[in-house]
Design a protein around this motif. Structure first.
Motif, PDB file in Angstrom:
ATOM      1  N   GLN A   1       0.834  -1.201   0.000  1.00  0.00           N
ATOM      2  CA  GLN A   1       0.000   0.000   0.000  1.00  0.00           C
ATOM      3  C   GLN A   1       0.872   1.255   0.000  1.00  0.00           C
ATOM      4  O   GLN A   1       0.581   2.221  -0.709  1.00  0.00           O
ATOM      5  CB  GLN A   1      -0.934  -0.002   1.210  1.00  0.00           C
ATOM      6  CG  GLN A   1      -1.866   1.176   1.251  1.00  0.00           C
ATOM      7  CD  GLN A   1      -2.791   1.221   0.041  1.00  0.00           C
ATOM      8  OE1 GLN A   1      -3.218   0.197  -0.478  1.00  0.00           O
ATOM      9  NE2 GLN A   1      -3.087   2.405  -0.420  1.00  0.00           N
ATOM     10  N   GLU A   2       1.951   1.262   0.777  1.00  0.00           N
ATOM     11  CA  GLU A   2       2.853   2.409   0.803  1.00  0.00           C
ATOM     12  C   GLU A   2       3.533   2.604  -0.547  1.00  0.00           C
ATOM     13  O   GLU A   2       3.729   3.733  -0.997  1.00  0.00           O
ATOM     14  CB  GLU A   2       3.892   2.234   1.911  1.00  0.00           C
ATOM     15  CG  GLU A   2       3.312   2.383   3.298  1.00  0.00           C
ATOM     16  CD  GLU A   2       4.312   2.068   4.400  1.00  0.00           C
ATOM     17  OE1 GLU A   2       5.480   1.740   4.086  1.00  0.00           O
ATOM     18  OE2 GLU A   2       3.925   2.149   5.571  1.00  0.00           O
TER      19      GLU A   2
ATOM     20  N   GLN B   1       3.300   5.881  -2.937  1.00  0.00           N
ATOM     21  CA  GLN B   1       4.517   6.537  -3.410  1.00  0.00           C
ATOM     22  C   GLN B   1       4.508   6.622  -4.934  1.00  0.00           C
ATOM     23  O   GLN B   1       4.918   7.637  -5.510  1.00  0.00           O
ATOM     24  CB  GLN B   1       5.757   5.760  -2.932  1.00  0.00           C
ATOM     25  CG  GLN B   1       7.062   6.393  -3.326  1.00  0.00           C
ATOM     26  CD  GLN B   1       7.274   7.735  -2.663  1.00  0.00           C
ATOM     27  OE1 GLN B   1       6.926   7.921  -1.505  1.00  0.00           O
ATOM     28  NE2 GLN B   1       7.839   8.673  -3.380  1.00  0.00           N
ATOM     29  N   ALA B   2       4.017   5.598  -5.593  1.00  0.00           N
ATOM     30  CA  ALA B   2       3.941   5.601  -7.049  1.00  0.00           C
ATOM     31  C   ALA B   2       2.986   6.679  -7.541  1.00  0.00           C
ATOM     32  O   ALA B   2       3.272   7.365  -8.534  1.00  0.00           O
ATOM     33  CB  ALA B   2       3.505   4.227  -7.559  1.00  0.00           C
TER      34      ALA B   2
ATOM     35  N   PHE C   1       6.533  13.620 -11.420  1.00  0.00           N
ATOM     36  CA  PHE C   1       7.442  13.464 -12.554  1.00  0.00           C
ATOM     37  C   PHE C   1       6.759  13.078 -13.854  1.00  0.00           C
ATOM     38  O   PHE C   1       7.338  13.244 -14.923  1.00  0.00           O
ATOM     39  CB  PHE C   1       8.497  12.385 -12.250  1.00  0.00           C
ATOM     40  CG  PHE C   1       9.364  12.707 -11.084  1.00  0.00           C
ATOM     41  CD1 PHE C   1      10.284  13.726 -11.148  1.00  0.00           C
ATOM     42  CD2 PHE C   1       9.248  11.984  -9.907  1.00  0.00           C
ATOM     43  CE1 PHE C   1      11.100  14.018 -10.070  1.00  0.00           C
ATOM     44  CE2 PHE C   1      10.054  12.272  -8.824  1.00  0.00           C
ATOM     45  CZ  PHE C   1      10.974  13.284  -8.909  1.00  0.00           C
ATOM     46  N   GLY C   2       5.583  12.538 -13.785  1.00  0.00           N
ATOM     47  CA  GLY C   2       4.952  11.980 -14.969  1.00  0.00           C
ATOM     48  C   GLY C   2       4.408  13.038 -15.910  1.00  0.00           C
ATOM     49  O   GLY C   2       3.576  13.850 -15.538  1.00  0.00           O
ATOM     50  N   ARG C   3       4.934  13.042 -17.109  1.00  0.00           N
ATOM     51  CA  ARG C   3       4.427  13.934 -18.145  1.00  0.00           C
ATOM     52  C   ARG C   3       4.339  13.124 -19.430  1.00  0.00           C
ATOM     53  O   ARG C   3       5.116  12.209 -19.651  1.00  0.00           O
ATOM     54  CB  ARG C   3       5.373  15.113 -18.372  1.00  0.00           C
ATOM     55  CG  ARG C   3       5.472  16.044 -17.179  1.00  0.00           C
ATOM     56  CD  ARG C   3       6.406  17.168 -17.463  1.00  0.00           C
ATOM     57  NE  ARG C   3       7.725  16.616 -17.767  1.00  0.00           N
ATOM     58  CZ  ARG C   3       8.734  17.316 -18.269  1.00  0.00           C
ATOM     59  NH1 ARG C   3       8.589  18.571 -18.531  1.00  0.00           N
ATOM     60  NH2 ARG C   3       9.885  16.744 -18.512  1.00  0.00           N
TER      61      ARG C   3
END
Length: 58
Positions: free
Chosen positions: A17-18, A22-23, A30-32
């Motif tokens: 779950q952690e 975090q994902a 960061f995701g673009r």
């Protein structure tokens, strides 16, 4: 009487779950998409061209 808890499974479930949370945070940070990256690169290049074009020659 309480249920029997397997601590190893509970620990692994909590870690999973952690890792998921975090994902999610990393994707937001960061995701673009490829298009967004290309647009940002094009805008940066435009700014550089604009500034280079405005330089004075000594």
């Amino acid at each position: 009487m309480n249920d029997i808890v397997n601590f190893n499974k509970a620990k692994k479930a909590r870690a999973k779950q952690e890792a998921k949370s975090q994902a999610v945070a990393n994707r937001a940070k960061f995701g673009r998409t490829r298009g967004e990256k290309a647009l940002e690169k094009a805008e940066a290049a435009k700014v550089v061209r604009l500034l280079d074009g405005a330089k004075r020659e000594d």
